[in-house]
Design an enzyme around this catalytic site. Structure first.
Site: not given
Length: 272
Positions: A145-147
């Site tokens: 997540y939030c790459p």
């Protein structure tokens, strides 16, 4: 010792010992106000360290998803304080096992070198953990997540993400570091958020989260606590700069903080 290129003198606000509750917008608004003061030369370059009991922070692209308001209500129904940050990135859940770190630094007007501040934060995290036997990598972790290009990971498991907010004369580099608890459990929460928020959005409009791509430092190396990580971080900072330390916000003039919060709420009405 590798030099990070930090300013010779830094203010350090270590609010991590007292886990925040309530409105998650406040620490982000604090960064915004501090950034303006640092850029104007009214405040020395500053490091802000904090934790929050139960929050969920969206990126600006997340806020555009078709069913995002329904997903926000679902999160709020579970007790999460929700906001949208303007520093880039995507959705991130926060809890006491996550240490949040901001570098608030002056930046020359017109300086468009975005990469170097990401590199600075990634190297600060890496050097703070230099006593580890594990190799720490930087590069996008698929399924996280939030790459981003500056994901920080061990053996393909992401434990830290970095975002950046650029003002006219300052830059605010923000990192979340998963220190304690389950990275996979947090990943499942973010995946569930996107399952609700995405609606009929294109798969290109949001990250496809694979919860097992996330891990915490305690899972990766065993004996690690939020307090221990903050201690190692401050030790690394003190090896690079002269520190002026604060354990709360009482010494700071926060003119404009309430206005900044109100401006965010008008832009992103997460409360209804």
């Amino acid at each position: 010792m590798d030099e990070l290129g930090l300013p010779a003198r830094l203010g350090v606000i270590d609010a991590a010992a007292n886990v925040m509750t309530g409105d998650i917008m406040l620490p982000f608004a604090f960064d915004e106000v501090c950034g303006r003061q640092v850029g104007e030369g009214l405040l020395m370059p500053t490091v802000h360290i904090w934790r929050h009991k139960s929050a969920f922070v969206l990126g600006t692209r997340d806020w555009k998803l078709p069913q995002v308001r329904e997903a926000v209500k679902w999160l709020q129904g579970q007790g999460y304080s929700v906001t949208v940050r303007n520093s880039g990135g995507a959705a991130v859940p926060l809890d006491p096992g996550v240490v949040n770190l901001s570098l608030i630094l002056p930046n020359r007007q017109g300086d468009l070198d975005v990469q170097r501040h990401f590199v600075l934060m990634a190297e600060l995290i890496r050097q703070s953990l230099k006593s580890w036997p594990c190799r720490i990598d930087t590069g996008e972790v698929s399924g996280s997540y939030c790459p981003g290009e500056f994901d920080v990971s061990v053996k393909g498991k992401k434990f830290c993400g970095i975002a950046q907010r650029r003002q006219t004369r300052a830059v605010i580099v923000q990192a979340f570091v998963l220190v304690e608890g389950s990275g996979e459990e947090r990943g499942r929460l973010v995946k569930a958020f996107y399952d609700l928020a995405a609606g009929r959005a294109s798969l290109a409009d949001y990250p496809i989260v694979e919860p097992m791509s996330m891990s915490s430092l305690s899972e990766l190396a065993g004996d690690m606590s939020a307090d221990a990580f903050v201690g190692q971080l401050k030790q690394q900072l003190s090896s690079q700069a002269s520190l002026v330390e604060y354990d709360d916000y009482s010494r700071f003039k926060l003119d404009g903080l309430r206005q900044t919060v109100d401006d965010y709420r008008r832009r992103y009405p997460v409360r209804g």
